[in-house]
Write a protein that holds these residues in place. Structure first.
Motif, PDB file in Angstrom:
ATOM      1  N   ARG A   1      -4.981  30.557  15.229  1.00 58.98           N
ATOM      2  CA  ARG A   1      -6.405  30.176  15.252  1.00 58.98           C
ATOM      3  C   ARG A   1      -7.147  31.295  15.970  1.00 58.98           C
ATOM      4  O   ARG A   1      -6.699  31.777  17.022  1.00 58.98           O
ATOM      5  CB  ARG A   1      -6.613  28.852  16.007  1.00 58.98           C
ATOM      6  CG  ARG A   1      -5.938  27.665  15.376  1.00 58.98           C
ATOM      7  CD  ARG A   1      -6.456  27.338  14.002  1.00 58.98           C
ATOM      8  NE  ARG A   1      -7.867  26.992  13.974  1.00 58.98           N
ATOM      9  CZ  ARG A   1      -8.623  27.056  12.871  1.00 58.98           C
ATOM     10  NH1 ARG A   1      -8.113  27.461  11.724  1.00 58.98           N
ATOM     11  NH2 ARG A   1      -9.888  26.713  12.928  1.00 58.98           N
TER      12      ARG A   1
ATOM     13  N   ILE B   1     -10.491  22.917   6.739  1.00 64.52           N
ATOM     14  CA  ILE B   1      -9.233  22.541   7.389  1.00 64.52           C
ATOM     15  C   ILE B   1      -8.984  21.062   7.110  1.00 64.52           C
ATOM     16  O   ILE B   1      -9.887  20.234   7.279  1.00 64.52           O
ATOM     17  CB  ILE B   1      -9.316  22.739   8.924  1.00 64.52           C
ATOM     18  CG1 ILE B   1      -9.698  24.171   9.269  1.00 64.52           C
ATOM     19  CG2 ILE B   1      -8.012  22.340   9.600  1.00 64.52           C
ATOM     20  CD1 ILE B   1      -8.608  25.185   9.167  1.00 64.52           C
TER      21      ILE B   1
ATOM     22  N   CYS C   1      -4.960  24.927   5.922  1.00 63.31           N
ATOM     23  CA  CYS C   1      -6.213  25.650   5.758  1.00 63.31           C
ATOM     24  C   CYS C   1      -6.376  25.956   4.273  1.00 63.31           C
ATOM     25  O   CYS C   1      -5.472  26.531   3.653  1.00 63.31           O
ATOM     26  CB  CYS C   1      -6.173  26.938   6.571  1.00 63.31           C
ATOM     27  SG  CYS C   1      -7.651  27.934   6.375  1.00 63.31           S
TER      28      CYS C   1
END
Ligand SMILES: Cc1cc2nc3c(=O)[nH]c(=O)nc-3n(C[C@H](O)[C@H](O)[C@H](O)COP(=O)(O)OP(=O)(O)OC[C@H]3O[C@@H](n4cnc5c(N)ncnc54)[C@H](O)[C@@H]3O)c2cc1C
Length: 412
Positions: free
Chosen positions: A117, A195, A250
């Motif tokens: 991330r 997401i 994702c």
């Protein structure tokens, strides 16, 4: 008048209240921080003469899928950094498909794609730079960059700064490029991202084909080029990620927007792909951001200012930019170190230095491949490419797309 390698002479000659630095790096993303880290490793005497400015405060949100290819990890390893230290999700295989069928890439010895991330990754990188005594000042927004014969003045919402040179590392929408190269053409890709939870919500009665298909994708990454015949010059993606330790997926769609200027709708295409896997796009938050991509003849420096990362240009083929940003840092650091040794800051050979490096070679190759892959939009051509020419595609990927990071400048 140019200055030699003495910051003192520079400081004495510009006696004003404006804070003086030798090197101002505008942007504390991977490109700016990699430049600072490479300077600290290869030219340690310069590290304490650097100031990095960023408008945000780490950990800050950055829209990005966070896929790290092997070259990103190689560059970090050469800096002594290991992404095992930060939360990540690994994909064991990467599939490059046309409408669900195509070729798979696996690295038998390690993960094929590591996903981080960006808030966590960039904050970690900033911490590593601080450990090397690099000063980072956050929540300072750059408004204007004004180079002159003797240095560069940077106007921010926290006042003026002055430096011998400036590195523009402020991303695709950055202000540095706009100020110093206002007439250069700008090419940007369109990108949307979402997401979702990694598995279907618990529902014992949900035994449908779409759910089974989605379960089967666990731990693997998918890139599907079925969108090309519809005019989208790119692909949809779906790969594992994690948010605060929770496994997630994702999803996204990339359009290089390269050859014909048409802008087919992206949201509907992504919605269609997600629906094939039992997901309703409307249930999730959709976000978009442009990626400025590399074009071989675009200028990336002027005297006293050079650009790195998205500000200079990312990969047009996949929109991959993290490894590129890290690579730009290595090349820019070598250029800056030599400039200070010579006391000459024209940066006239920076673009050629980038082009000669592994980074420039892969950027050129990807630009050329993108021109071909996205120019020919026929369905049969895409099927041929992803399903039938597997050995050739894999060979081209191995030689021209990956493994370029070993050919970056390094003093070690
Ligand atoms: C949806 C999406 C998905 C992506 N997925 C991937 C992926 O999976 N893998 C991959 O490799 N790449 C991916 N990319 C590309 C990648 O995010 C970028 O290439 C990468 O972030 C470039 O790094 P950078 O340091 O050049 O710029 P950035 O990461 O954008 O950093 C720029 C920094 O400059 C600061 N800044 C900007 N303006 C100012 C200002 N005026 N004053 C002060 N500071 C300023 C910002 O706060 C930021 O910290 C994706 C991009 C998008 C949009």
């Amino acid at each position: 008048m140019y200055y030699n390698d003495s910051s003192l002479s520079y400081r004495l000659s510009t006696m004003t209240d404006t804070p003086q630095y030798d090197i101002l790096i505008l942007g504390a993303g991977p490109a700016g921080l990699s430049t600072a880290l490479h300077l600290a490793r290869d030219f340690p005497h310069l590290a304490t003469r650097v100031l990095v400015l960023d408008k945000a405060r780490h950990p800050r949100p950055k829209l990005c899928a966070g896929g790290l290819v092997i070259d990103a990890e190689t560059i970090l390893a050469r800096l002594g950094l290991n992404t095992d230290e930060i939360p990540h999700a690994d994909a064991s295989a990467a599939h490059f498909d046309f409408a669900g069928k195509g070729l798979a890439v696996r690295n038998p010895k390690r993960h094929t794609l590591r996903v981080i991330r960006r808030d966590e990754f960039d904050a970690w990188l900033a911490g590593k730079a601080r450990e090397q005594r690099v000063e980072i000042r956050e929540q300072v927004t750059v408004k204007d960059v004004r180079p002159d014969f003797e240095g560069v003045t940077v106007i921010t919402d926290a006042g003026e700064f002055r430096a011998q040179i400036v590195v523009g590392a402020d991303g695709s929408n950055g202000v540095t490029r706009r100020c110093v190269l206002p007439n250069e053409p700008v090419q940007t890709a369109r990108v949307l991202e979402v997401i979702t939870p990694s598995l279907p919500p618990p529902n014992p009665s949900d035994l449908g084909e779409a759910s089974r298909r989605r379960q089967g994708r666990w731990g693997q990454a998918f890139f599907d080029f079925f969108v090309v015949p519809a005019g989208i010059e790119g692909y949809t993606w779906d790969f594992p990620t994690q948010v605060k330790g929770q496994p997630m997926r994702c999803w996204g769609v990339y359009d290089a927007n390269m050859t014909d200027g048409s802008k087919p709708p992206l949201k509907e295409t992504l919605a269609e792909e997600m629906a094939r896997h039992g997901l309703d796009l409307n249930d999730y938050e959709l976000k978009g951001h442009p990626i400025r991509w590399f074009e071989p003849w675009t200028r990336i420096s002027i005297p006293r200012v050079l650009l790195v990362g998205d500000a200079a240009g990312a990969d047009p083929l996949f929109g991959e930019g993290i490894s590129m940003a890290l690579g730009y840092g290595a090349v820019a650091s070598a250029e800056i170190g030599e400039a200070f040794q010579r006391g000459e800051f024209s940066f006239g050979r920076y673009r050629a230095r980038v082009a000669r490096s592994g980074l420039g070679q892969t950027l050129w190759a990807r630009w050329l491949i993108a021109q071909i892959v996205y120019q020919f939009k026929w369905r049969w051509f895409q099927i041929l490419l992803w399903r039938m020419l597997k050995p050739i595609v894999l060979m081209v990927a191995w030689v021209f797309v990956l493994n370029w990071s070993h050919r970056l400048p390094s003093k070690k």
